[in-house]
Scaffold this motif. Sequence first.
Motif, PDB file in Angstrom:
ATOM      1  N   ALA A 117       5.090   3.476   9.358  1.00  0.00           N
ATOM      2  CA  ALA A 117       5.234   2.491  10.438  1.00  0.00           C
ATOM      3  C   ALA A 117       3.948   2.361  11.241  1.00  0.00           C
ATOM      4  N   ASP A 118       3.263   3.470  11.490  1.00  0.00           N
ATOM      5  CA  ASP A 118       2.039   3.400  12.291  1.00  0.00           C
ATOM      6  C   ASP A 118       0.952   2.592  11.586  1.00  0.00           C
ATOM      7  N   ILE A 119       0.783   2.812  10.294  1.00  0.00           N
ATOM      8  CA  ILE A 119      -0.214   2.042   9.534  1.00  0.00           C
ATOM      9  C   ILE A 119       0.211   0.574   9.460  1.00  0.00           C
ATOM     10  N   THR A 171      -8.369   1.255   4.451  1.00  0.00           N
ATOM     11  CA  THR A 171      -7.915   0.616   3.213  1.00  0.00           C
ATOM     12  C   THR A 171      -6.905  -0.485   3.527  1.00  0.00           C
ATOM     13  N   ALA A 172      -5.996  -0.212   4.436  1.00  0.00           N
ATOM     14  CA  ALA A 172      -4.973  -1.198   4.803  1.00  0.00           C
ATOM     15  C   ALA A 172      -5.602  -2.472   5.354  1.00  0.00           C
ATOM     16  N   ALA A 173      -6.606  -2.320   6.205  1.00  0.00           N
ATOM     17  CA  ALA A 173      -7.267  -3.497   6.775  1.00  0.00           C
ATOM     18  C   ALA A 173      -7.912  -4.341   5.680  1.00  0.00           C
ATOM     19  N   LYS A 174      -8.554  -3.676   4.714  1.00  0.00           N
ATOM     20  CA  LYS A 174      -9.180  -4.402   3.603  1.00  0.00           C
ATOM     21  C   LYS A 174      -8.130  -5.088   2.734  1.00  0.00           C
ATOM     22  N   LEU A 199       0.859  -1.172   0.000  1.00  0.00           N
ATOM     23  CA  LEU A 199       0.000   0.000   0.000  1.00  0.00           C
ATOM     24  C   LEU A 199       0.896   1.224   0.000  1.00  0.00           C
ATOM     25  N   ARG A 200       0.799   1.969  -1.064  1.00  0.00           N
ATOM     26  CA  ARG A 200       1.547   3.226  -1.162  1.00  0.00           C
ATOM     27  C   ARG A 200       0.539   4.312  -1.418  1.00  0.00           C
ATOM     28  N   ASP A 201       0.368   5.189  -0.445  1.00  0.00           N
ATOM     29  CA  ASP A 201      -0.618   6.255  -0.574  1.00  0.00           C
ATOM     30  C   ASP A 201      -0.059   7.490   0.099  1.00  0.00           C
ATOM     31  N   LYS A 202       0.308   8.468  -0.698  1.00  0.00           N
ATOM     32  CA  LYS A 202       0.919   9.688  -0.180  1.00  0.00           C
ATOM     33  C   LYS A 202      -0.089  10.807   0.059  1.00  0.00           C
ATOM     34  N   SER A 203      -1.377  10.573  -0.249  1.00  0.00           N
ATOM     35  CA  SER A 203      -2.312  11.691  -0.179  1.00  0.00           C
ATOM     36  C   SER A 203      -3.522  11.480   0.728  1.00  0.00           C
ATOM     37  N   THR A 204      -3.841  10.253   1.064  1.00  0.00           N
ATOM     38  CA  THR A 204      -5.033   9.970   1.867  1.00  0.00           C
ATOM     39  C   THR A 204      -4.751  10.212   3.346  1.00  0.00           C
ATOM     40  N   ASP A 205      -5.763  10.677   4.076  1.00  0.00           N
ATOM     41  CA  ASP A 205      -5.543  10.861   5.512  1.00  0.00           C
ATOM     42  C   ASP A 205      -5.390   9.497   6.184  1.00  0.00           C
ATOM     43  N   LYS A 206      -4.734   9.498   7.330  1.00  0.00           N
ATOM     44  CA  LYS A 206      -4.352   8.251   8.001  1.00  0.00           C
ATOM     45  C   LYS A 206      -5.542   7.368   8.377  1.00  0.00           C
ATOM     46  N   GLY A 207      -6.653   7.957   8.794  1.00  0.00           N
ATOM     47  CA  GLY A 207      -7.816   7.152   9.159  1.00  0.00           C
ATOM     48  C   GLY A 207      -8.350   6.357   7.977  1.00  0.00           C
ATOM     49  N   ASP A 208      -8.490   7.027   6.836  1.00  0.00           N
ATOM     50  CA  ASP A 208      -8.958   6.336   5.636  1.00  0.00           C
ATOM     51  C   ASP A 208      -7.919   5.321   5.155  1.00  0.00           C
ATOM     52  N   MET A 209      -6.660   5.679   5.293  1.00  0.00           N
ATOM     53  CA  MET A 209      -5.597   4.762   4.872  1.00  0.00           C
ATOM     54  C   MET A 209      -5.611   3.489   5.722  1.00  0.00           C
ATOM     55  N   LEU A 210      -5.879   3.642   7.007  1.00  0.00           N
ATOM     56  CA  LEU A 210      -5.949   2.477   7.889  1.00  0.00           C
ATOM     57  C   LEU A 210      -7.106   1.562   7.488  1.00  0.00           C
ATOM     58  N   ALA A 222      -1.633  -4.532  11.184  1.00  0.00           N
ATOM     59  CA  ALA A 222      -1.007  -5.854  11.302  1.00  0.00           C
ATOM     60  C   ALA A 222      -0.501  -6.337   9.942  1.00  0.00           C
ATOM     61  N   ALA A 223       0.020  -5.390   9.149  1.00  0.00           N
ATOM     62  CA  ALA A 223       0.603  -5.740   7.856  1.00  0.00           C
ATOM     63  C   ALA A 223       1.749  -6.707   8.064  1.00  0.00           C
ATOM     64  N   HIS A 224       2.076  -7.447   7.025  1.00  0.00           N
ATOM     65  CA  HIS A 224       3.199  -8.380   7.117  1.00  0.00           C
ATOM     66  C   HIS A 224       4.534  -7.639   7.168  1.00  0.00           C
ATOM     67  N   GLY A 225       4.546  -6.411   6.671  1.00  0.00           N
ATOM     68  CA  GLY A 225       5.784  -5.657   6.709  1.00  0.00           C
ATOM     69  C   GLY A 225       5.645  -4.261   6.164  1.00  0.00           C
ATOM     70  N   MET A 226       6.797  -3.607   6.098  1.00  0.00           N
ATOM     71  CA  MET A 226       6.880  -2.217   5.685  1.00  0.00           C
ATOM     72  C   MET A 226       8.034  -2.068   4.712  1.00  0.00           C
ATOM     73  N   HIS A 227       7.862  -1.169   3.754  1.00  0.00           N
ATOM     74  CA  HIS A 227       8.933  -0.866   2.807  1.00  0.00           C
ATOM     75  C   HIS A 227       9.343   0.584   2.984  1.00  0.00           C
TER      76      HIS A 227
END
Length: 174
Positions: A35-37, A14-17, A1-12, A42-47
């Motif tokens: 890192a917070d998202i 999306t991340a769960a889905k 998930l790479r999203d530089k424009s969405t607010d964190k709540g909406d991004m979270l 509970a993503a498998h990892g971060m890039h």
Amino acid sequence: LRDKSTDKGDMLTTAAKMKALCEEHDALFIVNDDADITVLSAAHGMHIGQEDLPLIEARSVLETPQIVGCSSNTVEEAIQAQADGADYIAIGAVFATNTMGKTARKAVGVDTVRRVKESVSPPVVAIGGITVSNVPDVVRAGADCIAVVSSATMAVDPEAATKALLDAIEAARH
């Protein structure tokens, strides 16, 4: 998930889905930069990239099973990423690309992929400008994985384009 424009709540949300979808298909879910998202979903990892949170600091924020991958543009950056504990190392852009504002970046070429693979032990992910026609060269250079954006998402038929990439990878491995 790479999203530089969405607010964190909406991004979270999306991340769960996306995490659920990835798990349904036995795929890893990786979050870019955040890192917070990564932790909250509970993503498998971060890039991370060279200008993001330092790898050592990112690792200290994540949960134990979560992995960290790091983008590198040179063999030296790849070696440093390994020393800092990267679980995988991305190298690129391998070929010229217009994706994600990388038009000004000089392509590193397949020789750099080969040299990185010879220099580090974590898996090497090649990224940038990879297409069905050049993916065999990337595979033969030693890339363990490839990352593509436009080759799949900009195709008329993304599913067929992805299958063609997979077929080209398999053919190059044999």
